[in-house]
Scaffold this active site. Structure first.
Site, PDB file in Angstrom:
ATOM      1  N   GLY A 224      -7.275  -3.473   1.594  1.00 30.15           N
ATOM      2  CA  GLY A 224      -8.748  -3.853   1.612  1.00 30.15           C
ATOM      3  C   GLY A 224      -9.301  -2.997   2.108  1.00 30.15           C
ATOM      4  O   GLY A 224      -9.935  -2.416   2.688  1.00 30.15           O
ATOM      5  N   CYS A 225      -9.799  -3.870   4.067  1.00 32.67           N
ATOM      6  CA  CYS A 225     -10.522  -3.718   5.344  1.00 32.67           C
ATOM      7  C   CYS A 225     -11.246  -4.169   5.325  1.00 32.67           C
ATOM      8  O   CYS A 225     -12.414  -3.767   3.796  1.00 32.67           O
ATOM      9  CB  CYS A 225     -10.483  -1.445   5.351  1.00 32.67           C
ATOM     10  SG  CYS A 225      -8.846  -1.145   5.923  1.00 32.67           S
TER      11      CYS A 225
END
Length: 384
Positions: free
Chosen positions: A12-13
């Site tokens: 994700g991030c």
């Protein structure tokens, strides 16, 4: 350094950056509000911030932020630092008790000047880089999280907004902030492994996964950058330092190395450009970053956004007056600037960037450093 292992989870991030190009300082509240919008891109296993202009009263000192596992690692590191630096000050990094960050390693900061006789025959910044590498590879339980002048990195295991609250970032004032919310992929989550990664005044926050890590790391090791921190973002930080500081490449050439155009595109460019890019690809073939990435790279004078050459990770920039924003999501920018004058959408492998207009200012407010720590020191004098 003792690592804390967690279950592997999908990628994700979130990344975000805010810069005032006139070097007007603003508190950490703004970047915390921005990154919190992308809460669901994180999973609580890593968050952090880099801020520039926060130590204006000590701007001539290298501000070393250290993460320690235990007291012996602190004592050994301070003994090491005293061999090479004049220690202008040092103290624990102030934090507050919060319900969401229940445990942390030992967190310290030091304000250092290299001993003059040790830098007579070596570039001062190279001298500092070598000391950082020696600590990270040679002192068990110690990790340098940042080492630049008038800047610092604050990071840990948690959601970024919780890490910001833990470090009391609302009390810091800087003119450039970046932030990261982490969704760990192939590496463990630990305080030193959270983003940003930093060396001298470079810092990098990263969304993605670098599949060329092994090739990149082996090349960087031959150039004096041992990669020991178990994350692909480390190689980006060191590659930027190598290309722009040591080899003096331009910003655009640095981007053309890390996110090199495909050969079929180079072959169709006009001859002089084709020749130049061909040389870069041949000379720096081991620094091409394969895999999806969107990064924000910052130093004391600029903030850069860059995606991989296919643009497998999103990145958007916006501008209003002297404010420049880069983020994974437009919504995060709108939270803090509802009506930007202009949006710029990233193109694959092409840098978005803003540079500082007022280079003499660089932080007019900063943060308060303990006078006791500066003048007398919390440091253990027995370590001298």
């Amino acid at each position: 350094m003792v690592l804390e292992f967690y279950q592997k989870v999908p990628s994700g991030c979130a990344i975000a950056g805010i810069m005032n190009t006139e070097a007007m300082s603003f508190s950490g509240n703004k970047i915390m509000d921005c990154i919190e919008v992308m809460h669901d891109r994180s999973n609580g296993l890593g968050g952090g911030f880099a801020s520039y202009g926060i130590y204006p009263d000590l701007k001539d000192c290298y501000a070393f932020h250290l993460i320690y596992d235990d007291e012996p690692s602190r004592v050994e590191t301070e003994q090491f630092l005293r061999k090479y630096f004049v220690m202008v000050g040092g103290e624990t990094i102030p934090t507050r008790n919060t319900a969401k960050i229940r445990t942390s390693p030992m967190l310290w900061r030091y304000f250092l000047k290299p001993m003059e006789h040790l830098v007579e025959e070596i570039d001062e910044e190279e001298f500092v880089v070598r000391r950082v590498m020696e600590i990270n590879t040679g002192i068990k339980g110690a990790f340098v999280s940042s080492s630049g002048k008038n800047m610092g990195v604050f990071k840990g295991v948690g959601y970024p907004e919780d890490i910001g609250e833990f470090f009391m970032l609302e009390e810091y004032h800087g003119y450039l902030w970046t932030a990261h919310g982490r969704f760990p992929t192939n590496t463990s989550a630990w305080w030193g492994g959270a983003h940003p990664f930093s060396l001298l005044d470079w810092s990098v926050v990263h969304n993605g996964e670098i599949s060329s890590y092994g090739t990149n790391a082996r090349y960087l090791d031959t150039q004096g950058y041992p990669c020991t921190l178990e994350t692909d973002t480390e190689v980006i930080t060191y590659a930027v330092d190598l290309l722009m500081r040591k080899h003096s490449l331009s910003l655009k050439d640095m981007a053309s190395v890390l996110a090199a155009p495909f050969w079929d595109k180079i072959d169709n460019m006009e001859p002089s450009v084709k020749e130049h890019l061909t040389k870069l690809r041949i000379i720096y073939k081991d620094l091409l970053l394969n895999g999806p990435f969107g990064v924000i790279i910052a130093n004391t004078d600029m903030m850069i956004g860059l995606t991989d050459r296919i643009k497998l990770r999103p990145l958007i920039a916006a501008q209003k007056d002297n404010w420049y924003y880069i983020s994974t999501e437009e919504a995060a920018i709108r939270k803090i600037e509802p009506k930007p004058e202009e949006y710029t959408y990233s193109h694959a492998g092409k840098p978005l960037y803003a540079t500082l207009k007022n280079k003499d200012k660089k932080g007019d407010k900063g943060t308060k450093i303990s006078q006791g720590a500066r003048l007398k020191g919390e440091l253990n004098d027995d370590n001298k």
